[in-house]
Design a protein around this motif. Structure first.
Motif, PDB file in Angstrom:
ATOM      1  N   ALA A 268       0.890  -1.008   0.073  1.00 18.33           N
ATOM      2  CA  ALA A 268      -0.073  -0.110   0.181  1.00 18.33           C
ATOM      3  C   ALA A 268       0.957   1.224   0.060  1.00 18.33           C
ATOM      4  O   ALA A 268       0.669   2.067  -0.933  1.00 18.33           O
ATOM      5  CB  ALA A 268      -0.834   0.166   1.240  1.00 18.33           C
ATOM      6  N   ILE A 269       1.717   1.314   0.957  1.00 17.19           N
ATOM      7  CA  ILE A 269       2.662   2.438   0.887  1.00 17.19           C
ATOM      8  C   ILE A 269       3.687   2.571  -0.378  1.00 17.19           C
ATOM      9  O   ILE A 269       3.562   3.754  -1.279  1.00 17.19           O
ATOM     10  CB  ILE A 269       3.933   2.456   1.905  1.00 17.19           C
ATOM     11  N   TYR A 270       4.145   1.463  -0.793  1.00 17.77           N
ATOM     12  CA  TYR A 270       4.909   1.517  -2.005  1.00 17.77           C
ATOM     13  C   TYR A 270       4.017   2.068  -3.307  1.00 17.77           C
ATOM     14  O   TYR A 270       4.460   2.831  -3.996  1.00 17.77           O
ATOM     15  CB  TYR A 270       5.265   0.222  -2.344  1.00 17.77           C
ATOM     16  N   LEU A 271       2.907   1.241  -3.468  1.00 17.72           N
ATOM     17  CA  LEU A 271       2.119   1.865  -4.523  1.00 17.72           C
ATOM     18  C   LEU A 271       1.450   3.349  -4.552  1.00 17.72           C
ATOM     19  O   LEU A 271       1.344   3.922  -5.401  1.00 17.72           O
ATOM     20  CB  LEU A 271       0.815   0.931  -4.643  1.00 17.72           C
ATOM     21  N   PHE A 272       1.356   3.755  -3.322  1.00 19.25           N
ATOM     22  CA  PHE A 272       0.669   5.097  -3.024  1.00 19.25           C
ATOM     23  C   PHE A 272       2.081   5.922  -3.573  1.00 19.25           C
ATOM     24  O   PHE A 272       1.981   7.010  -4.113  1.00 19.25           O
ATOM     25  CB  PHE A 272       0.490   5.339  -1.680  1.00 19.25           C
TER      26      PHE A 272
ATOM     27  N   MET B  69       4.603   5.223  -5.550  1.00 18.48           N
ATOM     28  CA  MET B  69       4.616   5.193  -6.941  1.00 18.48           C
ATOM     29  C   MET B  69       3.564   5.878  -7.847  1.00 18.48           C
ATOM     30  O   MET B  69       4.011   6.552  -8.836  1.00 18.48           O
ATOM     31  CB  MET B  69       4.881   3.874  -7.200  1.00 18.48           C
ATOM     32  N   ALA B  70       2.515   5.828  -7.234  1.00 18.53           N
ATOM     33  CA  ALA B  70       1.363   6.757  -7.856  1.00 18.53           C
ATOM     34  C   ALA B  70       1.554   8.238  -8.027  1.00 18.53           C
ATOM     35  O   ALA B  70       1.275   8.893  -8.886  1.00 18.53           O
ATOM     36  CB  ALA B  70       0.013   6.384  -7.133  1.00 18.53           C
ATOM     37  N   ARG B  71       2.247   8.717  -6.817  1.00 21.27           N
ATOM     38  CA  ARG B  71       2.747  10.203  -6.905  1.00 21.27           C
ATOM     39  C   ARG B  71       3.749  10.477  -8.011  1.00 21.27           C
ATOM     40  O   ARG B  71       3.483  11.660  -8.464  1.00 21.27           O
ATOM     41  CB  ARG B  71       3.168  10.473  -5.440  1.00 21.27           C
ATOM     42  N   THR B  72       4.402   9.630  -8.305  1.00 18.64           N
ATOM     43  CA  THR B  72       5.461   9.676  -9.130  1.00 18.64           C
ATOM     44  C   THR B  72       4.636   9.831 -10.854  1.00 18.64           C
ATOM     45  O   THR B  72       5.182  10.700 -11.440  1.00 18.64           O
ATOM     46  CB  THR B  72       6.460   8.643  -9.422  1.00 18.64           C
TER      47      THR B  72
ATOM     48  N   THR C 177      13.090   2.899  -6.275  1.00 13.74           N
ATOM     49  CA  THR C 177      12.744   2.120  -7.469  1.00 13.74           C
ATOM     50  C   THR C 177      12.593   3.265  -8.435  1.00 13.74           C
ATOM     51  O   THR C 177      12.978   3.297  -9.843  1.00 13.74           O
ATOM     52  CB  THR C 177      11.119   1.582  -7.419  1.00 13.74           C
ATOM     53  N   LYS C 178      12.150   4.570  -8.001  1.00 14.30           N
ATOM     54  CA  LYS C 178      12.053   5.776  -9.003  1.00 14.30           C
ATOM     55  C   LYS C 178      13.395   6.089  -9.539  1.00 14.30           C
ATOM     56  O   LYS C 178      13.540   6.369 -10.536  1.00 14.30           O
ATOM     57  CB  LYS C 178      11.484   6.675  -8.073  1.00 14.30           C
ATOM     58  N   SER C 179      14.287   6.112  -8.661  1.00 11.98           N
ATOM     59  CA  SER C 179      15.812   6.469  -8.970  1.00 11.98           C
ATOM     60  C   SER C 179      16.146   5.702  -9.858  1.00 11.98           C
ATOM     61  O   SER C 179      17.101   5.865 -10.763  1.00 11.98           O
ATOM     62  CB  SER C 179      16.653   6.567  -7.789  1.00 11.98           C
ATOM     63  N   ILE C 180      16.267   4.247  -9.723  1.00  7.69           N
ATOM     64  CA  ILE C 180      16.734   3.285 -10.622  1.00  7.69           C
ATOM     65  C   ILE C 180      15.966   3.358 -11.923  1.00  7.69           C
ATOM     66  O   ILE C 180      16.725   3.179 -13.005  1.00  7.69           O
ATOM     67  CB  ILE C 180      16.396   1.743 -10.012  1.00  7.69           C
TER      68      ILE C 180
END
Length: 253
Positions: free
Chosen positions: A8-12, A14-17, A112-115
């Protein structure tokens, strides 16, 4: 392990990105491309090769590391700071989720975003210069380690900061200068011996050197030392995060 909470935290995050795609992905890629064009054209016309590698190709690992470092810190620090600012951090802390799971969710998303960004910039650089990665596994290893380590560091900054000014202070006044002075656009071996010794106190030198070795098999310091310094900084950040949650520093007061 509460995988549903982590997800839930991860997807939230990532969704902001994806909601801010222009700011999160497009802007860093364009900025890095401009660095590449300006430095490659202006300095590359005067320095044709560095240690047998064309200058335009030589600076690619440094540019990737520059983006990965800054974006890892920015993503992780804002990700945990905004719940503090909005007051929703207390809902997260009171939820049936451990501190480890909270860190994995936020830091995992930031890394994940940075990679992804680093790989996009690497692909973009391939449009300007011919690239050949001699050790792709080690390249990914250094990329992932750097992203995770500095996402943890950004997480610490986000908890420490009590205002948006402090949130930007360390990345702008400390990390970015260290990155520019860490051999992003030059080899440390090109410096006079005295300055070379001083530069070796800069931890970013070891990150960039190890990452560049995976491309060209040339390094300013030993690859083993680069790997050891990266892992060492990761361990230090992990201990600091553990201490923060154990004491409730700037979380519960």
């Amino acid at each position: 392990m509460n995988y549903r909470a982590i997800r839930a935290i991860y997807l939230f995050e990532m969704a902001r990105t994806w909601r801010t795609l222009l700011q999160s992905i497009v802007s860093p890629v364009v900025s890095t491309s401009l660095y590449f064009v300006v430095f490659g054209a202006a300095i590359g016309s005067r320095i044709t090769e560095v240690e047998g590698v064309s200058y335009g190709t030589f600076i690619v690992p440094g540019l990737v590391m520059l983006s990965v470092l800054t974006q890892s810190i920015a993503n992780a620090s804002f990700g945990i700071y905004f719940p503090k600012f909005a007051g929703t951090i207390y809902e997260i802390l009171s939820a049936p989720i451990s501190y480890l799971e909270i860190v994995i969710g936020y830091v995992g998303a930031a890394a994940t975003k940075s990679i992804i960004l680093g790989l996009i910039i690497l692909a973009t650089a391939g449009l300007f210069v011919p690239l050949h990665i001699n050790h792709p596994v080690w390249m990914l290893t250094f990329l992932v380690l750097t992203a995770v380590t500095f996402s943890l560091f950004g997480f610490i900054i986000g908890i420490w900061a009590d205002g948006f000014e402090k949130l930007q202070m360390i990345p702008m006044l400390v990390v970015t200068p260290l990155t520019f002075l860490g051999g992003s656009f030059y080899s440390v071996n090109m410096l006079p011996s005295g300055w070379r010794t001083i530069t070796l106190f800069n931890p970013v030198v070891y990150l960039i050197s190890g990452f560049r070795w995976s491309f060209f098999e040339i390094a300013d310091v030993s690859v083993a030392v680069s790997l050891g310094m990266t892992v060492g900084f990761l361990v230090v950040c992990m201990f600091i995060v553990a201490w923060i949650f154990r004491t409730g520093y700037r979380l519960k007061n």
